[in-house]
Design a protein around this motif. Structure first.
Motif, PDB file in Angstrom:
ATOM      1  N   GLU A 219     123.313   3.333  73.825  1.00 42.73           N
ATOM      2  CA  GLU A 219     124.627   2.526  73.835  1.00 42.73           C
ATOM      3  C   GLU A 219     125.608   2.827  74.667  1.00 42.73           C
ATOM      4  O   GLU A 219     126.177   2.087  75.233  1.00 42.73           O
ATOM      5  CB  GLU A 219     124.841   2.931  72.249  1.00 42.73           C
ATOM      6  CG  GLU A 219     123.999   1.976  71.366  1.00 42.73           C
ATOM      7  CD  GLU A 219     124.132   0.267  71.344  1.00 42.73           C
ATOM      8  OE1 GLU A 219     125.475   0.457  71.480  1.00 42.73           O
ATOM      9  OE2 GLU A 219     123.297   0.013  70.483  1.00 42.73           O
ATOM     10  N   ILE A 220     125.505   4.419  74.748  1.00 40.76           N
ATOM     11  CA  ILE A 220     126.342   4.699  76.096  1.00 40.76           C
ATOM     12  C   ILE A 220     125.771   4.093  77.308  1.00 40.76           C
ATOM     13  O   ILE A 220     127.050   3.997  78.155  1.00 40.76           O
ATOM     14  CB  ILE A 220     126.202   6.424  76.268  1.00 40.76           C
ATOM     15  CG1 ILE A 220     126.430   7.309  74.124  1.00 40.76           C
ATOM     16  CG2 ILE A 220     127.058   7.225  77.166  1.00 40.76           C
ATOM     17  CD1 ILE A 220     126.495   8.689  74.400  1.00 40.76           C
ATOM     18  N   LEU A 221     124.981   4.444  77.977  1.00 44.55           N
ATOM     19  CA  LEU A 221     124.691   4.428  79.339  1.00 44.55           C
ATOM     20  C   LEU A 221     125.151   2.362  79.521  1.00 44.55           C
ATOM     21  O   LEU A 221     124.906   1.854  80.473  1.00 44.55           O
ATOM     22  CB  LEU A 221     123.133   4.644  79.447  1.00 44.55           C
ATOM     23  CG  LEU A 221     123.133   5.957  79.608  1.00 44.55           C
ATOM     24  CD1 LEU A 221     121.286   6.589  79.568  1.00 44.55           C
ATOM     25  CD2 LEU A 221     123.862   6.753  80.618  1.00 44.55           C
ATOM     26  N   ALA A 222     124.636   1.849  77.938  1.00 48.26           N
ATOM     27  CA  ALA A 222     125.289   0.508  77.930  1.00 48.26           C
ATOM     28  C   ALA A 222     126.694   0.064  78.365  1.00 48.26           C
ATOM     29  O   ALA A 222     126.266  -0.263  79.074  1.00 48.26           O
ATOM     30  CB  ALA A 222     124.227  -0.151  77.253  1.00 48.26           C
ATOM     31  N   ASN A 223     126.728   1.148  78.229  1.00 47.69           N
ATOM     32  CA  ASN A 223     128.134   0.309  78.747  1.00 47.69           C
ATOM     33  C   ASN A 223     129.696   1.961  77.695  1.00 47.69           C
ATOM     34  O   ASN A 223     129.924   2.371  76.807  1.00 47.69           O
ATOM     35  CB  ASN A 223     129.204  -0.550  77.501  1.00 47.69           C
ATOM     36  CG  ASN A 223     131.007  -0.734  78.048  1.00 47.69           C
ATOM     37  OD1 ASN A 223     131.596  -0.517  78.564  1.00 47.69           O
ATOM     38  ND2 ASN A 223     130.966  -2.276  78.082  1.00 47.69           N
ATOM     39  N   PRO A 224     130.060   2.697  78.938  1.00 47.68           N
ATOM     40  CA  PRO A 224     130.023   4.609  78.246  1.00 47.68           C
ATOM     41  C   PRO A 224     131.453   4.573  78.245  1.00 47.68           C
ATOM     42  O   PRO A 224     131.909   5.528  76.917  1.00 47.68           O
ATOM     43  CB  PRO A 224     129.538   5.760  79.390  1.00 47.68           C
ATOM     44  CG  PRO A 224     129.507   4.985  80.571  1.00 47.68           C
ATOM     45  CD  PRO A 224     128.866   2.677  80.259  1.00 47.68           C
ATOM     46  N   TYR A 225     132.320   3.976  78.557  1.00 44.26           N
ATOM     47  CA  TYR A 225     133.641   3.858  78.614  1.00 44.26           C
ATOM     48  C   TYR A 225     135.028   3.225  78.758  1.00 44.26           C
ATOM     49  O   TYR A 225     135.358   2.717  78.442  1.00 44.26           O
ATOM     50  CB  TYR A 225     134.332   4.256  80.345  1.00 44.26           C
ATOM     51  CG  TYR A 225     133.501   4.653  80.729  1.00 44.26           C
ATOM     52  CD1 TYR A 225     133.390   6.275  80.830  1.00 44.26           C
ATOM     53  CD2 TYR A 225     132.777   4.426  81.817  1.00 44.26           C
ATOM     54  CE1 TYR A 225     132.757   7.233  80.862  1.00 44.26           C
ATOM     55  CE2 TYR A 225     132.138   5.500  82.654  1.00 44.26           C
ATOM     56  CZ  TYR A 225     131.931   7.246  82.068  1.00 44.26           C
ATOM     57  OH  TYR A 225     130.997   7.739  83.288  1.00 44.26           O
TER      58      TYR A 225
END
Length: 260
Positions: A219-225
């Protein structure tokens, strides 16, 4: 045997001329698991050591490093962690070749890692020799006998003195359902690029963070920010109460960040 199993099979061979203490052997196997688990976690893979087979007619225990959760898509991170564990052990035998700054800045040379390696090395004595091999990788082989044992122990003690590990008291706290956001993320093996996260309930600074949940890492690497992430947080503090590390696990949810 699949290519995955070959690359991640760890064999512990014990050559002995007298019976081996069961508690010492058990402690060494537990420490072997902890060492590989910690090194793999450094790269973002959550793993466990599983006994695959015992070779007949010899004291060779074959273990398979498996994902404790998640999927095979983290094979690269697992391989990086396995390789780093072998590199770490080898470095202690020749610790004099590393500069003091390199030793101080090596984040894998932790108090736990040194204790794990010490337990493994202490299996050796005048009548016992061990070897550890990653059968799918040519250079991942280590043999330790009673003569070389002291070189490893000297290296371990030298690192402890340089990093002052015996005097550092580390406090570990666990907080449930914490809200974190990311300042920096990575999907590379470079050690100078890592996860850094904010948890403003605990600190106003971005803290080095281990993601110990493969679903969360997806989930983080898909859209971290663009999201805040809800998870349980293990918080490490040094003897002065300064937060040094987060371990994020038990991913619960993500919340879209509302921007003005």
């Amino acid at each position: 045997m699949t290519a995955y199993e070959l690359n991640n099979q760890i064999s512990l061979k014990i050559e002995k001329s007298c019976p081996l203490s069961a508690p010492n052997l058990g402690n060494a196997i537990i420490s072997l698991n902890e060492l590989f688990k910690d090194c793999c976690a450094f790269y973002g893979a959550d793993t466990v050591l599983e006994l695959k087979s015992v070779e007949k007619g010899s004291d060779i225990l074959n273990f398979l490093i498996s994902f404790s959760k998640g999927s095979l898509s983290f094979i690269k991170e697992l391989n990086d962690g396995v390789n780093s564990a072998f590199t770490l052990i080898k470095s202690l035998k020749a610790i004099g070749k590393k500069s003091v700054d390199d030793i101080k800045n090596d984040e894998l040379l932790t108090k736990n890692a040194l204790k794990s390696i010490e337990d493994i090395v202490n299996l050796c004595d005048e009548k016992t020799t061990i070897s550890i091999e990653n059968k799918g990788v040519v250079n991942n082989y280590i043999s330790i006998n009673n003569s070389s044992k002291q070189d490893y122990l000297n290296g371990i003690n030298e690192v402890r003195k340089i990093k002052d590990l015996d005097n550092k008291k580390e406090v570990k706290l666990v907080y449930e359902k914490m809200n974190i956001s990311f300042y920096q993320t990575t999907n590379t093996q470079r050690k100078d690029i890592k996860f850094r996260a904010y948890c403003f309930e605990l600190s106003q600074k971005a803290i080095s963070t281990i993601i110990d949940d493969n679903n969360m890492k997806y989930e983080i690497l898909a859209n971290p920010y663009e999201y805040n992430f809800i998870c349980d947080l293990e918080v490490y503090k040094d003897k002065d109460g300064k937060i040094t590390l987060f371990r994020a696990f038990n991913f619960l949810d993500k919340i879209k960040i509302e921007r003005d």
